[in-house]
Scaffold this active site. Sequence first.
Site, PDB file in Angstrom:
ATOM      1  CD  GLU A   1      14.542   0.720 -11.224  1.00 37.82           C
ATOM      2  OE1 GLU A   1      15.199   0.004 -12.008  1.00 37.82           O
ATOM      3  OE2 GLU A   1      15.050   1.601 -10.523  1.00 37.82           O
ATOM      4  CG  PHE A  23      17.359  -4.327  -1.529  1.00 41.78           C
ATOM      5  CD1 PHE A  23      18.224  -3.846  -0.556  1.00 41.78           C
ATOM      6  CD2 PHE A  23      17.876  -5.107  -2.554  1.00 41.78           C
ATOM      7  CE1 PHE A  23      19.579  -4.142  -0.610  1.00 41.78           C
ATOM      8  CE2 PHE A  23      19.241  -5.409  -2.617  1.00 41.78           C
ATOM      9  CZ  PHE A  23      20.092  -4.925  -1.631  1.00 41.78           C
ATOM     10  N   GLY A  24      17.242  -1.197  -2.839  1.00 41.27           N
ATOM     11  CA  GLY A  24      17.973  -0.706  -3.995  1.00 41.27           C
ATOM     12  C   GLY A  24      19.403  -1.212  -3.982  1.00 41.27           C
ATOM     13  CE1 TYR A  25      20.296  -4.693  -9.027  1.00 40.09           C
ATOM     14  CE2 TYR A  25      18.289  -4.788  -7.718  1.00 40.09           C
ATOM     15  CZ  TYR A  25      18.941  -4.918  -8.925  1.00 40.09           C
ATOM     16  OH  TYR A  25      18.227  -5.264 -10.059  1.00 40.09           O
ATOM     17  N   GLY A  26      21.390  -0.696  -7.055  1.00 41.65           N
ATOM     18  CA  GLY A  26      22.062   0.008  -8.145  1.00 41.65           C
ATOM     19  C   GLY A  26      21.905   1.498  -7.949  1.00 41.65           C
ATOM     20  CB  SER A  27      20.658   4.188 -10.166  1.00 47.23           C
ATOM     21  OG  SER A  27      19.340   3.749 -10.422  1.00 47.23           O
TER      22      SER A  27
END
Length: 255
Positions: A111, A16-20
Amino acid sequence: MSVEAHPAPSDEFWLFGYGSLIWKPPPHFDQRIPGWVTGYVRRFWQVCILFPEDHRGTPEAPGRVVTLIERSYWERLTDHHSSAPERVWGIAYRIQPDHVDEVKDYLDIREINGYTIHYTPFHPAPNTDLSQRSPIQALVYIGTPENEQFVGPQDPQQLAEHIFQSHGPSGPNQEYLLRLEKALNELSPESGDEHVTDLSNRLRAFMLVQRERSGDSTSRTDSQILRSPHPVNSHHHDFKRASSVDEQEETEKTS
């Protein structure tokens, strides 16, 4: 609490990605699904200087990137943005089975600066291929309040001006903020984030004041800042897939 230390047994690996990660996908994914997680608040409360792939600052002027805050913890803080949507929208990627270990290694490098691995239920958005499926257990990188890069609540105007001034090897910090706002608004009519939108509006207003004060008509506009040689089409899911981590990293360096 929605974070789990270990994933549920599954033959699939989801991220799950919520930024870049929304606009800079990982390599080797075969599905990209918009949706949300619950139990969190997204905030620009993480310092970004040298190690992450999206390093948008320097030790002298560290940039800011987003992290997720557990809502129960956030509710005990004094935040100038006192409301937050119940759903944190983003993108889930299913990684091809033969490349899971390679992608995990890549993400650990991308990350590494203050972010740790967690697992949380991801809810696919309506009208997607997986909308009738029960929540998907997805890996997510979170900069928790215990990490030394976490800065906590900040005055929104000061934060917007700080983002304006920060610049690193991956580009200006303002690009990260404006790309995130644009990417979120394209996911769904319900996917906007008040915190991100307010910071973006403050940034644009400050940029305008700076241009007027300096008489600099060459300062970049939103469209120029967001221009990319490899745009991501959120509506048609027309995404560039790199054949290797090395190729993906070269692609991202030009973005």
